[in-house]
Write a protein that holds these residues in place. Structure first.
Motif, short mmCIF file in Angstrom:
data_model
loop_
_atom_site.label_atom_id
_atom_site.label_comp_id
_atom_site.label_asym_id
_atom_site.label_seq_id
_atom_site.Cartn_x
_atom_site.Cartn_y
_atom_site.Cartn_z
N ASP A 1 0.87 -1.18 0.00
CA ASP A 1 0.00 0.00 0.00
C ASP A 1 0.90 1.23 0.00
OD1 ASP A 1 -1.64 2.15 0.64
OD2 ASP A 1 -2.76 1.06 2.18
N CYS A 2 0.80 2.06 -1.03
CA CYS A 2 1.73 3.19 -1.17
C CYS A 2 1.48 4.29 -0.15
CB CYS A 2 1.63 3.76 -2.59
SG CYS A 2 2.23 2.63 -3.86
N THR A 3 0.36 4.23 0.57
CA THR A 3 0.14 5.20 1.65
C THR A 3 0.84 4.78 2.93
OG1 THR A 3 -1.90 4.17 2.50
CG2 THR A 3 -2.12 5.77 0.69
N ASN B 1 -8.37 12.96 1.85
CA ASN B 1 -7.25 13.77 2.34
C ASN B 1 -6.23 12.89 3.07
OD1 ASN B 1 -8.64 15.95 1.33
ND2 ASN B 1 -9.26 16.75 3.33
N GLU B 2 -6.74 11.93 3.84
CA GLU B 2 -5.85 11.04 4.59
C GLU B 2 -5.01 10.18 3.66
OE1 GLU B 2 -9.10 12.49 7.01
OE2 GLU B 2 -9.14 11.37 5.10
N ALA B 3 -5.62 9.69 2.58
CA ALA B 3 -4.86 8.87 1.62
C ALA B 3 -3.82 9.69 0.89
CB ALA B 3 -5.82 8.22 0.62
N GLN B 4 -4.17 10.92 0.51
CA GLN B 4 -3.19 11.79 -0.16
C GLN B 4 -2.02 12.10 0.76
OE1 GLN B 4 -5.53 15.16 -1.36
NE2 GLN B 4 -6.20 14.21 -3.28
N ASP B 5 -2.31 12.44 2.02
CA ASP B 5 -1.24 12.72 2.97
C ASP B 5 -0.39 11.48 3.23
OD1 ASP B 5 -1.77 15.42 3.36
OD2 ASP B 5 -3.17 15.06 5.00
N GLY B 6 -1.06 10.32 3.32
CA GLY B 6 -0.31 9.09 3.53
C GLY B 6 0.64 8.80 2.39
N LEU B 7 0.16 9.00 1.16
CA LEU B 7 1.02 8.80 -0.02
C LEU B 7 2.21 9.75 0.01
CD1 LEU B 7 1.55 7.67 -2.91
CD2 LEU B 7 0.15 9.56 -3.74
N LEU B 8 1.94 11.05 0.19
CA LEU B 8 3.02 12.04 0.11
C LEU B 8 4.00 11.91 1.27
CD1 LEU B 8 0.98 15.12 -1.15
CD2 LEU B 8 2.61 13.73 -2.46
N LYS C 1 -3.95 25.41 -6.69
CA LYS C 1 -3.56 26.05 -5.44
C LYS C 1 -3.71 25.10 -4.26
CE LYS C 1 -2.05 29.99 -6.77
NZ LYS C 1 -0.62 30.31 -6.58
N GLU C 2 -4.69 24.24 -4.34
CA GLU C 2 -4.86 23.19 -3.34
C GLU C 2 -3.66 22.25 -3.35
OE1 GLU C 2 -8.08 19.60 -2.40
OE2 GLU C 2 -8.17 20.73 -4.27
N MET C 3 -3.19 21.87 -4.55
CA MET C 3 -2.04 20.99 -4.68
C MET C 3 -0.78 21.66 -4.14
SD MET C 3 -1.14 17.95 -5.74
CE MET C 3 -2.16 17.36 -7.10
N GLU C 4 -0.64 22.95 -4.41
CA GLU C 4 0.52 23.68 -3.90
C GLU C 4 0.59 23.60 -2.37
OE1 GLU C 4 1.74 28.38 -3.84
OE2 GLU C 4 0.85 27.58 -5.68
N ARG C 5 -0.53 23.83 -1.72
CA ARG C 5 -0.58 23.77 -0.26
C ARG C 5 -0.33 22.33 0.23
NH1 ARG C 5 -3.26 27.11 3.49
NH2 ARG C 5 -4.29 28.23 1.79
N LEU C 6 -0.93 21.36 -0.45
CA LEU C 6 -0.79 19.96 -0.07
C LEU C 6 0.66 19.51 -0.14
CD1 LEU C 6 -2.16 17.21 0.56
CD2 LEU C 6 -2.51 16.93 -1.90
#
Length: 256
Positions: free
Chosen positions: A91-93, A117-124, A214-219
């Motif tokens: 799992d990449c997250t 949001n949790e999956a995106q943060d987990g991935l990054l 802009k959302e991606m920039e902040r993320l």
């Protein structure tokens, strides 16, 4: 990517028939690979569409994916070649591999499979953990334009291709959930014989998350990255309001 969003990937051979020829990202990735050393990580590698061509150029790769069948096909395709590839089912997250890389990438708009949001943060955060400081993360995602999101809910023709003796017509039905920024797609494949008669029809579903620039920039900033470059395609065309994709080159500037 979650296991309940797998329908489009349950037939890896079909996936390659429809997508395996697409190597538009390769020259761009080769440019960045030539600037790095050590193992390159391919996140959500699928059947190795880009993993294998990069390894054929002499680079060492680790291809990571959660989907066992896709990885099995990737292994089959790379068998018999003397390639430096490790295929990893994870799992990449929640990535945990014994690699600290200078270059990590994710192609095929895989970023959109991380729906929350949790999956995106987990991935990054997982990618951040496995990158060296000043290491590069490259990925692409579809541009959330009005044309892309506000498609009619009626069935729309997409394209046709040939599969052995069959002509396959592809069409889609989409519905955008604005509250969750998720587009729900149904893909319809109609298999026609030489007389143009429909012999079989298959339907698969997939859900994709859209992120605004802009959302991606902040993320990315929140997860320890700085955007180095941003394009509308893999040919390095500057992004505009009319773009259909966003290609990001990011640098790890801090651990999180």
């Amino acid at each position: 990517m979650t296991r309940d969003n797998f329908e489009e990937y349950e037939d890896p051979a079909l996936y390659d028939k429809e997508n395996g020829h697409y190597l538009t990202e390769l020259p761009f990735l080769l440019k960045w690979a030539s600037k790095t050393k050590g193992t390159i990580l391919d996140i959500a590698c699928g059947t190795g569409r880009l993993t294998i061509p990069l390894a054929q150029k002499g680079y060492r790769l680790a291809g990571v994916d959660i989907h066992r069948r896709m990885l099995k096909e990737a292994k089959r395709k790379s068998e018999g070649e003397d390639l430096n590839i490790d295929w990893i089912e994870q799992d990449c997250t929640k990535l945990h591999v014994n690699v600290r890389s200078h270059l990590i990438y994710s192609v095929g708009n895989s970023f959109q499979h991380f729906l929350t949001n949790e999956a995106q943060d987990g991935l990054l955060s997982s990618i951040n953990e496995h990158l060296e400081t000043d290491g590069i993360f490259i990925f692409g995602t579809r541009f959330p334009s009005a044309e892309e999101l506000l498609q009619p809910s009626a069935e729309e023709y997409w394209r046709t291709y040939t599969d052995d003796d069959w002509k396959v017509d592809l069409s889609t039905i989409s519905h955008y959930d604005a509250l969750n920024q998720i587009q729900h797609y149904t893909t319809i494949r109609r298999y026609k014989n030489s007389h143009g008669e429909i012999a079989e029809e298959k339907r698969t579903k997939i859900s994709l998350r859209y992120v605004f620039p802009k959302e991606m920039e902040r993320l990315l900033y929140a997860n320890g990255f700085e955007i180095v470059e941003m394009y509308e395609d893999w040919s390095e065309t500057p992004v505009t309001n009319d773009s259909t994709e966003m290609i990001y080159v990011c640098k790890k500037v801090r651990s999180i």
